[in-house]
Structures are given as structure tokens and as C-alpha cells.
Design an enzyme around this catalytic site. Structure first.
Site, PDB file in Angstrom:
ATOM      1  N   ARG A 122       0.819  -1.222   0.000  1.00 62.70           N
ATOM      2  CA  ARG A 122       0.000   0.000   0.000  1.00 62.70           C
ATOM      3  C   ARG A 122       0.847   1.262   0.000  1.00 62.70           C
ATOM      4  NH1 ARG A 122      -3.915  -3.134   3.386  1.00 62.70           N
ATOM      5  NH2 ARG A 122      -2.535  -2.549   5.090  1.00 62.70           N
ATOM      6  N   GLU A 170       3.504 -10.042  14.243  1.00 62.73           N
ATOM      7  CA  GLU A 170       2.870 -10.485  15.486  1.00 62.73           C
ATOM      8  C   GLU A 170       3.144 -11.976  15.709  1.00 62.73           C
ATOM      9  OE1 GLU A 170      -1.093  -9.137  15.617  1.00 62.73           O
ATOM     10  OE2 GLU A 170      -1.397  -9.804  17.679  1.00 62.73           O
TER      11      GLU A 170
HETATM   12  P1  AMP Z   1       3.418  -1.648  11.319  1.00 60.54           P
HETATM   13  O1  AMP Z   1       4.655  -2.350  10.892  1.00 60.54           O
HETATM   14  O2  AMP Z   1       2.791  -2.263  12.552  1.00 60.54           O
HETATM   15  O3  AMP Z   1       3.637  -0.146  11.502  1.00 60.54           O
HETATM   16  O4  AMP Z   1       2.309  -1.828  10.205  1.00 60.54           O
HETATM   17  C1  AMP Z   1       2.616  -2.369   8.940  1.00 60.54           C
HETATM   18  C2  AMP Z   1       1.490  -2.164   7.967  1.00 60.54           C
HETATM   19  O5  AMP Z   1       0.336  -2.882   8.391  1.00 60.54           O
HETATM   20  C3  AMP Z   1       1.015  -0.742   7.776  1.00 60.54           C
HETATM   21  O6  AMP Z   1       1.805  -0.024   6.880  1.00 60.54           O
HETATM   22  C4  AMP Z   1      -0.383  -0.968   7.253  1.00 60.54           C
HETATM   23  O7  AMP Z   1      -0.349  -1.236   5.863  1.00 60.54           O
HETATM   24  C5  AMP Z   1      -0.827  -2.221   7.984  1.00 60.54           C
HETATM   25  N1  AMP Z   1      -1.658  -1.952   9.185  1.00 60.54           N
HETATM   26  C6  AMP Z   1      -1.336  -2.220  10.470  1.00 60.54           C
HETATM   27  N2  AMP Z   1      -2.343  -1.923  11.303  1.00 60.54           N
HETATM   28  C7  AMP Z   1      -3.339  -1.421  10.525  1.00 60.54           C
HETATM   29  C8  AMP Z   1      -4.659  -0.925  10.783  1.00 60.54           C
HETATM   30  N3  AMP Z   1      -5.177  -0.876  12.018  1.00 60.54           N
HETATM   31  N4  AMP Z   1      -5.394  -0.505   9.731  1.00 60.54           N
HETATM   32  C9  AMP Z   1      -4.892  -0.553   8.476  1.00 60.54           C
HETATM   33  N5  AMP Z   1      -3.677  -1.019   8.168  1.00 60.54           N
HETATM   34  C10 AMP Z   1      -2.892  -1.451   9.166  1.00 60.54           C
END
Ligand code: AMP
Length: 181
Positions: A68, A105
């Protein structure tokens, strides 16, 4: 950008981002950006506002994270007249790559970039869709630095502030247009 323009972009984005509870699993509130992409005026306002934030940090190129991040990184690169470097899942890039592993996770994932795409001493702006825990962005910041690049900023349309992802971004300046929590 003036404070009034910033407030208006924030409210436009908030109106075009849909909360989807319990997706992809119970307890997660997923921020659905597809209504924003389906609204040409709102999407343009988002890209214009991101461009203003990112250009202030004088990057030489943008680095967008699969998948995305590409949706925002590509129009932003065109808007700013800057090269777009893509960070992809393993096995997608044809030339020699440098890769980074990071924790999900459950388990581990890996991202790759063309090793010759990052040049020592140049400034890179990282772009993704949502800053959540910051794990993905932190891994890519490490990858850029390992190849000798400087990280000018990290930019996201959305930030889930309650997850404190920006604390994981190794003191990189972090820009977001809408912050939840
Ligand atoms: P992170 O590495 O946890 O910062 O998140 C990685 C990717 O997961 C982000 O760039 C989003 O594309 C997706 N993501 C994580 N949590 C959400 C959420 N609550 N809503 C939408 N996309 C999410």
C-alpha cells in the site's frame, strides 16, 4: 501549508477513511483507505499535503514499502519530480538485493531493495500507508542506513498514535496527516 489548510486536509481524510472492526482478526480496527482512493478530490488533497510535508525535508528520492506504500509513493514521486525506489517482498526484484528481516505479530517477514538503488550519502524519504507499530518502517530505515543512505523523513497519510510507532523509528522525523489516538 497554513493551519487552516492542514485542518481541512485532516477532516477530508477522516471523512474518507472507514473503520472496519475485527479485521483481519478480532480486536483490530482496520483503517480502510479505499474510500479515499475512490475520491479523486480527496486523494489529490492527500498527495498535495504529503508532498508539502515531505519536500520540507529535501529528499533526493522516495522509498515506498510494498504494497500500500506504492499507492501513495508513486503519485508523490511524480508530484515532487523525484525517483521512486520500491521495497518489495522477497523474490520480486530482479537484480542483486539487500534484505531485512522483521518481526510480525506471529513469526517473521522479510523485505528487499535493489542494492544499487540506495546511494551512500543521499537523502531518502520513506513512504507507507499507515504507521501502526512502526516495525515495518523501522526495518526499512535500517536497510537504507546499512546501504549508506540517510533517512530524511518517514511519511504516512495515517498514524495510529496509540501504538506509538514513531518511538520505534530511530529518531527519524515522522510526518503524518491524520493521527488517531
Ligand atoms: P506496522 O509495521 O505495525 O507499523 O504496520 C505495517 C502495515 O500494516 C502498515 O503499513 C499498514 O499497511 C498495515 N496496518 C497495520 N495496522 C493497521 C490498521 N489498524 N489498519 C490498516 N492497516 C494497518
Amino acid at each position: 501549508m497554513t493551519a487552516a489548510a492542514q485542518a481541512s486536509v485532516e477532516s477530508v481524510l477522516q471523512s474518507l477513511i472507514r473503520d472496519v472492526p475485527d479485521f483481519p482478526k478480532p480486536g483490530i480496527v482496520f483503517k480502510d483507505i479505499t474510500p479515499l482512493l475512490e475520491d479523486a478530490v480527496g486523494f489529490r488533497a492527500c498527495i498535495d499535503a504529503l508532498a508539502a510535508r515531505v519536500s520540507a525535508h529535501r529528499p533526493d528520492a522516495l522509498v515506498a514499502i510494498e504494497s500500500r506504500g506504492f499507492i501513495f509513493g508513486a503519485p508523490l514521486a511524480l508530484h515532487l519530480g523525484l525517483p521512486l525506489i520500491v521495497v518489495r517482498k522477497p523474490g520480486k526484484l530482479p537484480r542483486a538485493t539487500e534484505s531485512v528481516a522483521y518481526q510480525l505479530e506471529y513469526g517473521e517477514d522479510r523485505l528487499e531493495v535493489h542494492a544499487d538503488a540506495i546511494l551512500a550519502g543521499r537523502r531518502y524519504a520513506l513512504v507507507d500507508d499507515v504507521l501502526a507499530t512502526g516495525g515495518t518502517a523501522a526495518a526499512v530505515i535500517g536497510l537504507i542506513r546499512r546501504l549508506g543512505g540517510q533517512v530524511a523523513c518517514a511519511a504516512f497519510p495515517l498514524e495510529l498514535g496509540f501504538l506509538d510507532g514513531r518511538a520505534r523509528l530511530h529518531e527519524v522525523v515522522t510526518e503524518s496527516l491524520v493521527r488517531y489516538g
